[in-house]
Scaffold this active site. Structure first.
Site, PDB file in Angstrom:
ATOM      1  CB  CYS A   1      -0.946  -0.003   1.191  1.00  0.00           C
ATOM      2  SG  CYS A   1      -0.118  -0.116   2.791  1.00  0.00           S
TER       3      CYS A   1
ATOM      4  CG  HIS B   1      -3.790   0.486   4.962  1.00  0.00           C
ATOM      5  ND1 HIS B   1      -3.297  -0.324   3.960  1.00  0.00           N
ATOM      6  CD2 HIS B   1      -4.917   1.056   4.465  1.00  0.00           C
ATOM      7  CE1 HIS B   1      -4.088  -0.242   2.907  1.00  0.00           C
ATOM      8  NE2 HIS B   1      -5.080   0.585   3.187  1.00  0.00           N
TER       9      HIS B   1
END
Length: 1054
Positions: free
Chosen positions: A116, A347
């Site tokens: 990510c 994330h």
């Protein structure tokens, strides 16, 4: 009209219920040999009514067709009646779901595990129109020679022109040789990626491509030092340095403006930090500052956890060292969001503004969401000051130069945003420095340098022909696959719907009223499969046929009565065989069945009549016995349920009471109890046994009452009994001779007395062997003498004024008395003189003892350091153990080294960490941590508490550093690492070298570690520590070591 009740009509018929009892029918058929129509109606259950609304299909009613299909709105787990969504899922993934919602919707990127961080950066770069055009302007030959550049161009082309809602990023990630499973810092990735792209693009002859990274992301800065006396700048002040990012401090600051002010603040140089001025030729006070010459992207790299504000527009005109001819106002174009405590975990999500439409989009890997006109999903007007509070704050700020629309109007009020999760900000220059006709930066390139440009995007970005052809072919192929899937889905759902209608239609016409003809017999199993399968097979009635080709009464629970109309529909469509009508009942099977039923009734009656006799035999009330059988076998026979015929358990009457010599087993043998039964009973049991096992009905010989026990077996049993009695007496005598040792009672030791040493493992095995509670224990080996002692004597403790040995582990030694040793030698084949003796001495002058002339009393100093000595509680001297033969230090050292290496070689094991409040650690916890709790000593309830504060189990390895352990403790208990005082037992673990491993600190798997909070330093957030310089022991590029991002050469293909 009320619904007819069917609740109890399908119950099995009992005596007195409707219909004649089936047993009477079978007896009448057996006696007369005649089968009437009424008999067939009763036995085949044709008389039963047609039912409706049953919850399950009734097997003993051939007129029941209930529950073969679910209710109108019901479904099943599999087969024809499962959910339509499951049928659709069985067709495979729907490619239509992966299409973009519209041409204006951006595409996402697949997360390959932990990529990510790369996806967010790639989306930010792609949404930068000028950067994308620069990548597309590179020549095909250059792309072929530079795999990274080639894959990036293809990725951007797919993001721009592909019909897919998300693009597979694996080709680009594999080309960079990134590890998909390791999370990395997005800022570090961007810095290394731009450096790599700059090297790759340097091979291009198109100026727009060759310098795109420098044009967009490079700025210059000078470090100015000014003398306070003469006012002159240093020679180095005139030099400028190129930079691609500015490190701004954001910790403790509340806004982006404060961070910029802090970066450009003037530093005073005085005292020890004075500057040597060449003009004044002496050390003088001076000022030092940073001057921005030209502006690129500005970055900071510090993850903190407090709110940080940043403007929608950033005015940098007053930040430059000299007045600029350009209007240096930047618009916020992207916010990189980071969720988590550290940049190498958590994330990343990107919020990016589409400059063409002014809409903000959230890029969360494959998922792309429209946020409207606000970067955080809201749309305030341009004249309001909006505050957004999320969970973290900007740790990185990047300002990218690019050209916006030529709009010079500006609101009087500045829009401000605040966030706790923003990790990097991107600002694009609102008005370009050198605007070409099409709005791009004029870098000396024109459209003649770019050949074959086709497929212009909605934002005006053109796609080169060599990329367009590949994307066009892929889109055409994918759209064709979508059409094929939709066609297959339509056909499949139509077929399922038609099949369901057919099944319900046939079953609606299937029932036949009782006693009405004609009808057809059909297999229940086939009918159930036909009603449940999508593609049924042909009719198969062979499984309900008898050997005569008819329908036997034994299959009455496996058949259904089907109407002629329903049969014709099924037979005409599916075919199959055989056809079995209402006349195809088998009379031969009925006659044979009647005989079987009557025989079964007769057998049950005889067996029931013999059960009381069996009970009398077992109770010893039958005196006219003629044959021996096994008593346990007869007891089981009496307990068994009476069946229609003998079973396998009815064989083997004498197997348990027959010896290997074919004679009667002595009754003293295990399981050889026997009883005598009358001859009539014997004959009944013998017939059953022959019926079950004709070749070996009894499992042994026939044993009449005159049979005598086998003399050979009697002698063997007598010998075994004698040996067992003798062994029992031997064990009892040993328990008496060694009463205290057997009961593991503590034995007080005396000074100057002679004792002996035995392995603790041998003592434990001996206790189990002579214990009356253990069955078939292992016998300990015989005692042998030892020429060398390869173990240390047990430690001694003072307890209640007496000397006692501390309980040793299974691999240690145990002290026994001289009398115990002499008895053991007699019992277990040892030699008294070859035993390991031990004598306890109390001395006042240790030095004289060590240097004494008596060789027998000499003891080496090594022994004194490993527990062979102890202080007397009265303070009168020391207690020492002298062994003969002496301790073999070389063997013990080698053994201890092996044991230590084994203990140090652990991975992912548990240790228990206990947090203790207060200045002192409770004694009970200290002893537990040292592993010195004495098992034979009663522990008070207060000491038995497992928690004096909090405890947690942590997974560690021998290579885990003390720093990592402290961070885990910090995360578990909230105690900052500077306040942690670690104990193992009464030993404080050295905290000076935090890079030392647990193995270096002698912390092993299963250990208890005590943590005491000194409360000296203030508590702080662990996130600060995770990102501080102390944690960053490795180079910033360490996480990307081994990838193309850290190579000094480009990824050029030769």
């Amino acid at each position: 009209m009320s619904r007819p009740t069917t609740r109890s009509k399908n119950k099995r018929q009992k005596q007195g219920d409707e219909g004649v009892c089936s047993n009477e029918i079978w007896r009448r058929i057996h006696e007369t040999g005649v089968v009437t129509g009424d008999d067939i109606n009763q036995l085949y259950m044709i008389w039963k009514p047609v039912c409706s609304g049953c919850r399950v299909n009734t097997k003993d009613n051939p007129n029941c067709f209930c529950a073969l299909v679910p209710p109108p709105n019901g479904v099943r787990k599999s087969g024809l009646w499962e959910k339509m969504s499951d049928f659709v899922e069985s067709l495979g993934p729907d490619p239509n779901k992966d299409l973009r919602a519209s041409a204006d919707s951006p595409a996402g990127l697949t997360n390959l595990g932990a990529t990510c961080y790369a996806n967010g950066i790639l989306q930010c770069l792609y949404m930068n129109k000028l950067f994308r055009e620069g990548i597309f302007s590179a020549e095909p030959d250059v792309l072929r020679q530079q795999p990274v550049l080639d894959q990036l161009a293809k990725l951007f082309a797919q993001l721009q022109a592909s019909k897919l809602a998300f693009i597979d990023s694996s080709p680009f990630v594999k080309t960079l040789e990134l590890d998909n499973g390791v999370q990395q810092d997005s800022h570090e990735f961007l810095t290394l990626l731009l450096s790599l792209l700059e090297r790759c693009l340097s091979h291009s002859k198109v100026s727009k491509a060759r310098t795109i990274v420098q044009d967009l992301f490079r700025g210059s800065v000078s470090h100015v030092t000014t003398c306070s006396q003469c006012g002159r700048d240093s020679e180095a002040s005139s030099k400028t340095e190129d930079f691609y990012e500015l490190e701004l401090n954001v910790k403790g600051l509340k806004s982006l403006d404060e961070s910029l002010d802090d970066y450009l603040t003037v530093e005073e140089l005085h005292g020890d930090n004075q500057y040597f001025c060449e003009s004044c030729n002496t050390r003088v006070d001076a000022t030092r500052s940073i001057k921005l010459c030209t502006l690129p992207d500005t970055t900071t790299k510090k993850k903190i956890t407090s709110a940080f504000s940043f403007p929608a527009q950033l005015d940098m005109r007053h930040r430059l060292s000299e007045l600029s001819q350009f209007d240096l106002v930047y618009d916020l174009s992207a916010v990189l969001i980071h969720k988590g405590s550290g940049v190498n975990s958590g994330h990343y999500i990107a919020h990016i503004k589409d400059k063409n439409t002014g809409q903000w989009w959230e890029f969360d890997d494959e998922h792309v969401t429209n946020l409207g006109n606000h970067p955080f999903g809201e749309g305030p007007s341009s004249s309001t000051i909006k505050s957004i509070a999320t969970d973290a704050i900007p740790s990185e700020v990047r300002i990218a130069e690019s050209n916006g629309n030529k709009t010079h109007s500006q609101s009087s009020l500045m829009e401000i945003f605040s966030s706790c999760d923003a990790y990097m900000l991107m600002y694009h220059l609102k008005h370009g420095k050198n605007i070409s006709e099409n709005g791009g930066i004029a870098c000396g390139a024109n459209h003649k340098e770019i050949e074959g440009v086709v497929a212009t995007a909605r934002d005006g970005t053109s796609l080169p022909s060599h990329l367009y052809g590949e994307i066009h072919n892929f889109n055409a192929s994918y759209l064709d696959a979508c059409q094929q899937y939709s066609h297959r889905k339509e056909l499949e759902l139509s077929r399922i719907t038609d099949r369901r209608k057919e099944v319900r239609s046939v079953l609606a016409e299937a029932s036949v009223p009782p006693l009405e003809r004609p009808f057809y017999w059909i297999s229940s199993d086939w009918l159930r499969q036909w009603a449940d399968n999508i593609i049924p097979t042909s009719i198969n009635n062979t499984i309900i046929q008898c050997a005569h080709g008819k329908v036997p009464v034994s299959k009455v629970t496996s058949i259904k009565r089907l109407s002629a109309k329903a049969w014709d529909k099924l037979f005409s469509k599916y075919g199959g065989m055989p056809t079995l009508s209402h006349d195809d009942h088998c009379r031969d099977c009925l006659i044979h069945g009647a005989q079987t039923v009557v025989s079964a009734d007769t057998y049950r009656g005889r067996r029931e009549s013999l059960k009381p006799l069996a009970r009398d035999i077992l109770d010893g009330n039958c005196l006219d016995g003629k044959y021996f059988i096994s008593r346990p076998w007869l007891l089981q026979w009496w307990k068994r349920k009476v069946l229609d015929a003998p079973s396998d358990a009815d064989a083997g009457l004498t197997a348990a009471i027959s010896c290997p010599h074919g004679l009667l087993m002595p009754e003293q043998a295990p399981g050889a109890k026997r009883v005598l039964i009358p001859e009539s009973f014997w004959l009944f049991l013998y017939e059953d046994a022959i019926y079950v096992k004709p070749n070996d009905p009894l499992g042994g010989p026939t044993l009449p009452s005159s049979s005598i026990e086998c003399s050979q077996c009697i002698n063997e049993l007598s010998e075994a009994a004698c040996l067992e009695d003798s062994l029992r007496l031997v064990k009892q005598k040993q328990r008496q001779n060694h009463e205290k040792l057997f009961q593991a009672k503590s034995m007080p030791l005396s000074v100057d007395c002679k004792y002996f040493l035995l392995p603790s493992s041998w003592i434990l095995k001996w206790r189990n062997y002579i214990s009356p509670t253990f069955k078939n224990p292992d016998k300990p080996e015989n005692l042998d003498g030892h020429s060398q002692l390869v173990g240390r004597p047990p430690q001694l403790v003072f307890r209640r004024g007496a000397i006692n040995q501390r309980e040793s582990s299974a691999g240690g030694l145990t002290i026994i008395s001289e009398n115990d040793w002499v008895c053991f030698c007699e019992e277990w084949g040892g030699t008294v003189k070859k035993g390991i003796s031990a004598t306890i001495y109390q001395i006042n002058d240790l030095d004289n003892f060590l240097t004494g002339s008596d060789d027998k009393m000499l003891i080496c100093e090594d022994q004194l350091h490993v527990g062979d000595k102890m202080n007397n509680e009265n303070g009168t001297g020391q207690i020492l153990i002298k062994t003969c033969p002496e301790v073999c230090e070389s063997c013990i050292g080698e053994k201890e080294s092996c044991d230590l290496m084994h203990k140090l070689n652990y991975c992912n094991e548990d240790i228990c960490v206990i947090l203790v409040r207060g200045k002192e650690v409770p004694k009970s916890i200290l002893e537990a941590s040292k592993g010195l709790i004495e098992t034979d000593r009663r522990v008070s309830k207060r000491s038995r508490k497992t928690k004096n504060g909090s405890s947690v189990s942590l997974k560690v390895s021998a290579s885990t550093s003390l720093y990592q352990l402290k961070m885990m403790i910090w995360e578990s208990f909230g105690v900052v690492k500077e306040n942690q005082i670690l104990h193992k037992g009464d030993r404080i673990i050295d905290n000076d070298d935090e890079s030392a491993t647990l193995a270096d600190a002698n912390i092993f798997a299963g250990d208890q570690i005590i943590v005491r909070d000194s409360e000296i330093h203030e508590n702080r957030d662990i996130a600060d520590e995770l990102c501080c310089d102390k944690m960053d022991l490795q180079h910033t590029e360490e996480g990307f070591r081994g990838t193309l991002l850290t190579t000094n050469i480009s990824s050029q293909v030769v």
